[in-house]
Design a protein around this motif. Structure first.
Motif, PDB file in Angstrom:
ATOM      1  N   VAL A   5       0.638  -0.997  10.342  1.00  0.00           N
ATOM      2  CA  VAL A   5       1.821  -0.877   9.487  1.00  0.00           C
ATOM      3  C   VAL A   5       1.690   0.297   8.525  1.00  0.00           C
ATOM      4  O   VAL A   5       2.653   1.026   8.285  1.00  0.00           O
ATOM      5  CB  VAL A   5       2.088  -2.193   8.729  1.00  0.00           C
ATOM      6  N   SER A   6       0.516   0.525   7.987  1.00  0.00           N
ATOM      7  CA  SER A   6       0.325   1.606   7.019  1.00  0.00           C
ATOM      8  C   SER A   6       0.516   2.990   7.631  1.00  0.00           C
ATOM      9  O   SER A   6       0.679   3.967   6.894  1.00  0.00           O
ATOM     10  CB  SER A   6      -1.064   1.516   6.380  1.00  0.00           C
ATOM     11  N   ASP A   7       0.527   3.106   8.963  1.00  0.00           N
ATOM     12  CA  ASP A   7       0.702   4.391   9.637  1.00  0.00           C
ATOM     13  C   ASP A   7       2.104   4.598  10.190  1.00  0.00           C
ATOM     14  O   ASP A   7       2.445   5.690  10.631  1.00  0.00           O
ATOM     15  CB  ASP A   7      -0.289   4.512  10.806  1.00  0.00           C
ATOM     16  N   VAL A   8       2.916   3.552  10.187  1.00  0.00           N
ATOM     17  CA  VAL A   8       4.228   3.621  10.828  1.00  0.00           C
ATOM     18  C   VAL A   8       5.239   4.281   9.896  1.00  0.00           C
ATOM     19  O   VAL A   8       5.335   3.950   8.714  1.00  0.00           O
ATOM     20  CB  VAL A   8       4.707   2.203  11.231  1.00  0.00           C
ATOM     21  N   ILE A   9       5.986   5.247  10.450  1.00  0.00           N
ATOM     22  CA  ILE A   9       7.024   5.951   9.692  1.00  0.00           C
ATOM     23  C   ILE A   9       8.249   6.155  10.570  1.00  0.00           C
ATOM     24  O   ILE A   9       8.222   5.880  11.765  1.00  0.00           O
ATOM     25  CB  ILE A   9       6.534   7.324   9.162  1.00  0.00           C
ATOM     26  N   TRP A  75       4.223   5.374  -3.866  1.00  0.00           N
ATOM     27  CA  TRP A  75       5.069   4.203  -4.089  1.00  0.00           C
ATOM     28  C   TRP A  75       4.401   3.001  -3.435  1.00  0.00           C
ATOM     29  O   TRP A  75       3.783   3.121  -2.384  1.00  0.00           O
ATOM     30  CB  TRP A  75       6.450   4.399  -3.467  1.00  0.00           C
ATOM     31  N   ALA A  76       4.530   1.850  -4.068  1.00  0.00           N
ATOM     32  CA  ALA A  76       3.993   0.614  -3.515  1.00  0.00           C
ATOM     33  C   ALA A  76       5.050  -0.474  -3.638  1.00  0.00           C
ATOM     34  O   ALA A  76       5.881  -0.448  -4.544  1.00  0.00           O
ATOM     35  CB  ALA A  76       2.731   0.192  -4.260  1.00  0.00           C
ATOM     36  N   SER A  87      -3.356  -6.423  -7.779  1.00  0.00           N
ATOM     37  CA  SER A  87      -4.054  -6.113  -6.536  1.00  0.00           C
ATOM     38  C   SER A  87      -3.173  -6.310  -5.310  1.00  0.00           C
ATOM     39  O   SER A  87      -3.563  -5.947  -4.209  1.00  0.00           O
ATOM     40  CB  SER A  87      -5.305  -6.983  -6.413  1.00  0.00           C
ATOM     41  N   SER A  88      -1.971  -6.884  -5.498  1.00  0.00           N
ATOM     42  CA  SER A  88      -1.093  -7.075  -4.348  1.00  0.00           C
ATOM     43  C   SER A  88      -0.561  -5.737  -3.824  1.00  0.00           C
ATOM     44  O   SER A  88      -0.053  -5.659  -2.727  1.00  0.00           O
ATOM     45  CB  SER A  88       0.070  -8.001  -4.701  1.00  0.00           C
ATOM     46  N   PHE A  89      -0.669  -4.682  -4.607  1.00  0.00           N
ATOM     47  CA  PHE A  89      -0.280  -3.357  -4.153  1.00  0.00           C
ATOM     48  C   PHE A  89      -1.485  -2.715  -3.492  1.00  0.00           C
ATOM     49  O   PHE A  89      -2.420  -2.300  -4.141  1.00  0.00           O
ATOM     50  CB  PHE A  89       0.184  -2.490  -5.319  1.00  0.00           C
ATOM     51  N   ASP A  90      -1.479  -2.655  -2.191  1.00  0.00           N
ATOM     52  CA  ASP A  90      -2.585  -2.033  -1.484  1.00  0.00           C
ATOM     53  C   ASP A  90      -2.046  -0.977  -0.540  1.00  0.00           C
ATOM     54  O   ASP A  90      -0.850  -0.789  -0.412  1.00  0.00           O
ATOM     55  CB  ASP A  90      -3.433  -3.072  -0.765  1.00  0.00           C
ATOM     56  N   GLU A  91      -2.928  -0.296   0.119  1.00  0.00           N
ATOM     57  CA  GLU A  91      -2.545   0.818   0.977  1.00  0.00           C
ATOM     58  C   GLU A  91      -1.598   0.426   2.110  1.00  0.00           C
ATOM     59  O   GLU A  91      -0.831   1.249   2.574  1.00  0.00           O
ATOM     60  CB  GLU A  91      -3.793   1.478   1.556  1.00  0.00           C
ATOM     61  N   GLU A  92      -1.638  -0.811   2.545  1.00  0.00           N
ATOM     62  CA  GLU A  92      -0.792  -1.235   3.659  1.00  0.00           C
ATOM     63  C   GLU A  92       0.695  -1.186   3.314  1.00  0.00           C
ATOM     64  O   GLU A  92       1.526  -0.986   4.179  1.00  0.00           O
ATOM     65  CB  GLU A  92      -1.157  -2.652   4.108  1.00  0.00           C
ATOM     66  N   CYS A  94       2.128   0.852   0.924  1.00  0.00           N
ATOM     67  CA  CYS A  94       2.405   2.057   0.152  1.00  0.00           C
ATOM     68  C   CYS A  94       3.137   3.067   1.014  1.00  0.00           C
ATOM     69  O   CYS A  94       3.141   2.974   2.238  1.00  0.00           O
ATOM     70  CB  CYS A  94       1.107   2.686  -0.358  1.00  0.00           C
ATOM     71  N   GLY A  95       3.737   4.056   0.363  1.00  0.00           N
ATOM     72  CA  GLY A  95       4.406   5.127   1.093  1.00  0.00           C
ATOM     73  C   GLY A  95       4.705   6.292   0.188  1.00  0.00           C
ATOM     74  O   GLY A  95       4.610   6.183  -1.040  1.00  0.00           O
TER      75      GLY A  95
END
Length: 127
Positions: A5-9, A75-76, A87-92, A94-95
């Motif tokens: 998910v963190s790589d999908v755009i 952005w998160a 801590s609920s804002f993580d790299e997964e 973000c954008g």
């Protein structure tokens, strides 16, 4: 094909949001499913479905899923609705833009950190 998910755009992220939010493909997202903010755009499917770049589509999703958003270096978005430094804002989730973060948070909340996408969707990520 499995996508992080963190790589999908782009179109692949928009596909994943339709799948996560409405359990359908983007061509099947309609006024009846999404609500009146799409009224008149396209009968039989939303013309130009793209919540990762379109606030008119992303904003109502933000409200529907009661997400919290926050901007720092990126952005998160948080599915627990806490727009803060938690801590609920993580790299997964973000954008580089708020709509991307919102879309990733929705997909992650509903489908997990990895989504199983058709090959034509996965190809859009590799472009």
């Amino acid at each position: 094909m499995k996508l992080q998910v963190s790589d999908v755009i782009g179109p692949a992220l928009d596909w994943a949001v339709a799948k996560a939010a409405f359990n359908c493909s983007p061509t099947d997202v309609s006024d009846d499913i999404c609500g009146t903010w799409y009224e008149g755009e396209n009968v039989g499917g939303v013309y130009g479905w793209g919540p990762s770049t379109n606030w008119f589509q992303c904003g109502p999703l933000l409200e529907r899923f009661r997400l919290g958003i926050y901007q720092a270096a990126k952005w998160a978005a948080s599915a627990d609705g806490t727009p803060n430094y938690s801590s609920s804002f993580d790299e997964e989730s973000c954008g580089s833009t708020a709509p991307i973060a919102v879309c990733r948070a929705i997909v992650r909340e509903k489908l997990g950190d990895v989504v199983d996408a058709p090959e034509n969707v996965a190809a859009a990520v590799r472009q």
